[in-house]
Design a protein around this motif. Structure first.
Motif, mmCIF file in Angstrom:
data_model
loop_
_atom_site.group_PDB
_atom_site.id
_atom_site.type_symbol
_atom_site.label_atom_id
_atom_site.label_comp_id
_atom_site.label_asym_id
_atom_site.label_seq_id
_atom_site.Cartn_x
_atom_site.Cartn_y
_atom_site.Cartn_z
ATOM 1 N N VAL A 84 0.832 -1.201 0.000
ATOM 2 C CA VAL A 84 0.000 0.000 0.000
ATOM 3 C C VAL A 84 0.865 1.248 0.000
ATOM 4 O O VAL A 84 0.718 2.131 -0.857
ATOM 5 N N PHE A 85 1.783 1.353 0.939
ATOM 6 C CA PHE A 85 2.519 2.600 1.115
ATOM 7 C C PHE A 85 3.518 2.886 0.001
ATOM 8 O O PHE A 85 3.869 4.050 -0.230
ATOM 9 N N GLU A 86 3.961 1.872 -0.713
ATOM 10 C CA GLU A 86 4.878 2.145 -1.811
ATOM 11 C C GLU A 86 4.176 2.836 -2.968
ATOM 12 O O GLU A 86 4.825 3.315 -3.905
ATOM 13 N N ARG A 87 2.846 2.920 -2.915
ATOM 14 C CA ARG A 87 2.067 3.565 -3.965
ATOM 15 C C ARG A 87 1.605 4.974 -3.590
ATOM 16 O O ARG A 87 0.848 5.602 -4.329
ATOM 17 N N VAL A 88 2.034 5.482 -2.451
ATOM 18 C CA VAL A 88 1.591 6.798 -1.988
ATOM 19 C C VAL A 88 2.509 7.887 -2.549
ATOM 20 O O VAL A 88 3.732 7.813 -2.409
ATOM 21 N N LYS A 89 1.926 8.896 -3.164
ATOM 22 C CA LYS A 89 2.712 10.023 -3.656
ATOM 23 C C LYS A 89 3.462 10.670 -2.487
ATOM 24 O O LYS A 89 2.871 10.924 -1.430
ATOM 25 N N GLY A 90 4.723 10.931 -2.673
ATOM 26 C CA GLY A 90 5.531 11.545 -1.620
ATOM 27 C C GLY A 90 6.320 10.539 -0.820
ATOM 28 O O GLY A 90 7.238 10.928 -0.091
ATOM 29 N N VAL A 91 5.979 9.258 -0.939
ATOM 30 C CA VAL A 91 6.748 8.209 -0.263
ATOM 31 C C VAL A 91 7.927 7.827 -1.149
ATOM 32 O O VAL A 91 7.753 7.492 -2.324
ATOM 33 N N LYS A 92 9.114 7.884 -0.583
ATOM 34 C CA LYS A 92 10.336 7.624 -1.343
ATOM 35 C C LYS A 92 10.794 6.175 -1.242
ATOM 36 O O LYS A 92 11.379 5.640 -2.178
ATOM 37 N N SER A 93 10.572 5.554 -0.102
ATOM 38 C CA SER A 93 10.950 4.152 0.055
ATOM 39 C C SER A 93 10.132 3.522 1.171
ATOM 40 O O SER A 93 9.663 4.218 2.081
ATOM 41 N N VAL A 94 9.953 2.213 1.077
ATOM 42 C CA VAL A 94 9.278 1.436 2.114
ATOM 43 C C VAL A 94 10.092 0.169 2.324
ATOM 44 O O VAL A 94 10.386 -0.547 1.367
ATOM 45 N N VAL A 95 10.423 -0.112 3.571
ATOM 46 C CA VAL A 95 11.211 -1.298 3.913
ATOM 47 C C VAL A 95 10.419 -2.156 4.884
ATOM 48 O O VAL A 95 9.890 -1.639 5.876
ATOM 49 N N SER A 96 10.320 -3.441 4.606
ATOM 50 C CA SER A 96 9.670 -4.368 5.528
ATOM 51 C C SER A 96 10.672 -4.838 6.568
ATOM 52 O O SER A 96 11.843 -5.083 6.253
ATOM 53 N N GLY A 97 10.217 -4.973 7.806
ATOM 54 C CA GLY A 97 11.122 -5.415 8.857
ATOM 55 C C GLY A 97 10.403 -5.665 10.165
ATOM 56 O O GLY A 97 9.234 -6.068 10.173
ATOM 57 N N PRO B 287 7.858 15.413 3.505
ATOM 58 C CA PRO B 287 6.809 16.136 4.242
ATOM 59 C C PRO B 287 6.245 17.326 3.474
ATOM 60 O O PRO B 287 5.275 17.931 3.919
ATOM 61 N N GLY B 288 6.838 17.626 2.326
ATOM 62 C CA GLY B 288 6.282 18.672 1.487
ATOM 63 C C GLY B 288 5.224 18.155 0.531
ATOM 64 O O GLY B 288 4.526 18.940 -0.110
ATOM 65 N N VAL B 289 5.096 16.834 0.453
ATOM 66 C CA VAL B 289 4.134 16.211 -0.463
ATOM 67 C C VAL B 289 3.039 15.471 0.288
ATOM 68 O O VAL B 289 1.860 15.531 -0.094
ATOM 69 N N VAL B 290 3.406 14.771 1.331
ATOM 70 C CA VAL B 290 2.432 14.007 2.101
ATOM 71 C C VAL B 290 2.721 14.182 3.584
ATOM 72 O O VAL B 290 3.882 14.222 4.000
ATOM 73 N N SER B 291 1.676 14.330 4.382
ATOM 74 C CA SER B 291 1.846 14.556 5.818
ATOM 75 C C SER B 291 1.799 13.248 6.593
ATOM 76 O O SER B 291 1.295 12.227 6.106
ATOM 77 N N TYR B 292 2.288 13.298 7.828
ATOM 78 C CA TYR B 292 2.220 12.124 8.695
ATOM 79 C C TYR B 292 0.760 11.756 8.963
ATOM 80 O O TYR B 292 0.393 10.573 8.976
ATOM 81 N N GLY B 293 -0.076 12.761 9.138
ATOM 82 C CA GLY B 293 -1.491 12.497 9.372
ATOM 83 C C GLY B 293 -2.149 11.778 8.210
ATOM 84 O O GLY B 293 -2.994 10.897 8.403
ATOM 85 N N THR B 294 -1.772 12.130 6.993
ATOM 86 C CA THR B 294 -2.318 11.454 5.821
ATOM 87 C C THR B 294 -1.858 10.009 5.777
ATOM 88 O O THR B 294 -2.638 9.099 5.440
ATOM 89 N N LEU B 295 -0.599 9.763 6.123
ATOM 90 C CA LEU B 295 -0.114 8.386 6.191
ATOM 91 C C LEU B 295 -0.903 7.593 7.225
ATOM 92 O O LEU B 295 -1.253 6.429 6.998
ATOM 93 N N LEU B 296 -1.200 8.210 8.347
ATOM 94 C CA LEU B 296 -2.022 7.553 9.367
ATOM 95 C C LEU B 296 -3.411 7.220 8.821
ATOM 96 O O LEU B 296 -3.941 6.132 9.058
ATOM 97 N N ARG B 297 -3.981 8.158 8.101
ATOM 98 C CA ARG B 297 -5.322 7.934 7.546
ATOM 99 C C ARG B 297 -5.330 6.737 6.604
ATOM 100 O O ARG B 297 -6.245 5.907 6.643
ATOM 101 N N ILE B 298 -4.309 6.616 5.771
ATOM 102 C CA ILE B 298 -4.192 5.478 4.862
ATOM 103 C C ILE B 298 -3.993 4.185 5.653
ATOM 104 O O ILE B 298 -4.597 3.155 5.349
ATOM 105 N N PHE B 299 -3.161 4.255 6.668
ATOM 106 C CA PHE B 299 -2.877 3.090 7.513
ATOM 107 C C PHE B 299 -4.157 2.543 8.123
ATOM 108 O O PHE B 299 -4.428 1.338 8.068
ATOM 109 N N PHE B 300 -4.973 3.425 8.678
ATOM 110 C CA PHE B 300 -6.197 2.973 9.329
ATOM 111 C C PHE B 300 -7.298 2.618 8.335
ATOM 112 O O PHE B 300 -8.125 1.743 8.605
#
Length: 218
Positions: A54-67, A98-111
């Motif tokens: 999911v998160f690798e498809r969000v505009k403003g996200v540069k990388s996602v690592v599983s761990g 943080p100039g493209v996507v906010s932490y709050g928006t990431l939270l909204r997608i997460f939930f």
């Protein structure tokens, strides 16, 4: 190894399906978009394959690592965390602009689409504390935004069952094994992925079209 058993179970029970998605409201408390250094966010919401997908498809996200997050470095190993006794949760570390996507928006997608925050120590067919819903906030601002958002969701009654997401502060994140990275993209036809994770990615595209990126993050 555990996934092989789960796939066999799913074959025997084709009625199993992805968790229902709920479009959560936009956060009232959030950081304003502003140019600056790239930031990190760490979320745990069940199997990291789907959350990463999911998160690798969000505009403003540069990388996602599983761990893994929540336990010690020595036990940040897939076969060991599977015991559910290490304190670790399968998690993803997100690097975002943080100039493209906010932490709050990431939270909204997460939930909304990445997981079901009302399931205690499980997600879909996976069970154990390693599949818990958890926020590993980075800094006081993320902690403030995250707690305010969960309170907002609870007051809004977005979900009827109680939200069981835990707040686990700045506990370290440890990158997972190489074969877990970008797993969804390389295994779209695998039954587990097709049933449990592809619907999350499709749900994100449907519910958040303005945030969808045609090019996945690295």
């Amino acid at each position: 190894m555990k996934r092989v058993l789960l796939i066999a179970m799913l074959l025997a029970a084709p009625a199993c399906s992805a968790e229902p998605m709920v479009l959560a409201p936009a956060p009232v408390v959030d950081a304003m978009l502003a140019k600056g250094a790239l930031q990190k966010a760490v979320f745990a919401g069940g199997c990291f394959w789907g959350v990463e997908g999911v998160f690798e498809r969000v505009k403003g996200v540069k990388s996602v690592v599983s761990g893994y997050a929540g336990g010690a470095r020595a036990t940040a190993i897939y076969e060991v965390t599977g015991s559910g006794l290490t304190g670790h949760a399968e998690a993803v570390e997100i690097i975002y602009d943080p100039g493209v996507v906010s932490y709050g928006t990431l939270l909204r997608i997460f939930f909304s689409v990445a997981h079901n925050p009302t399931q205690l120590n499980r997600q879909g067919p996976d069970s154990g504390s390693q599949y818990r819903s958890a926020l590993f906030t980075r800094g006081t601002e993320q902690e403030r935004i995250a707690r305010a958002y969960v309170t907002q969701l609870e007051r809004a009654g977005t979900w009827k069952p109680k939200i069981v997401t835990t707040f686990e502060g700045g506990k370290p994140f440890y990158a997972g094994e190489a074969y877990h990275q970008n797993y969804l993209r390389g295994h779209t036809s695998q039954l587990y992925i097709a049933i449990n994770d592809i619907p999350k990615v499709e749900g994100f595209k449907r519910l958040f079209p303005a945030l969808w990126s045609e090019r996945p993050a690295v």
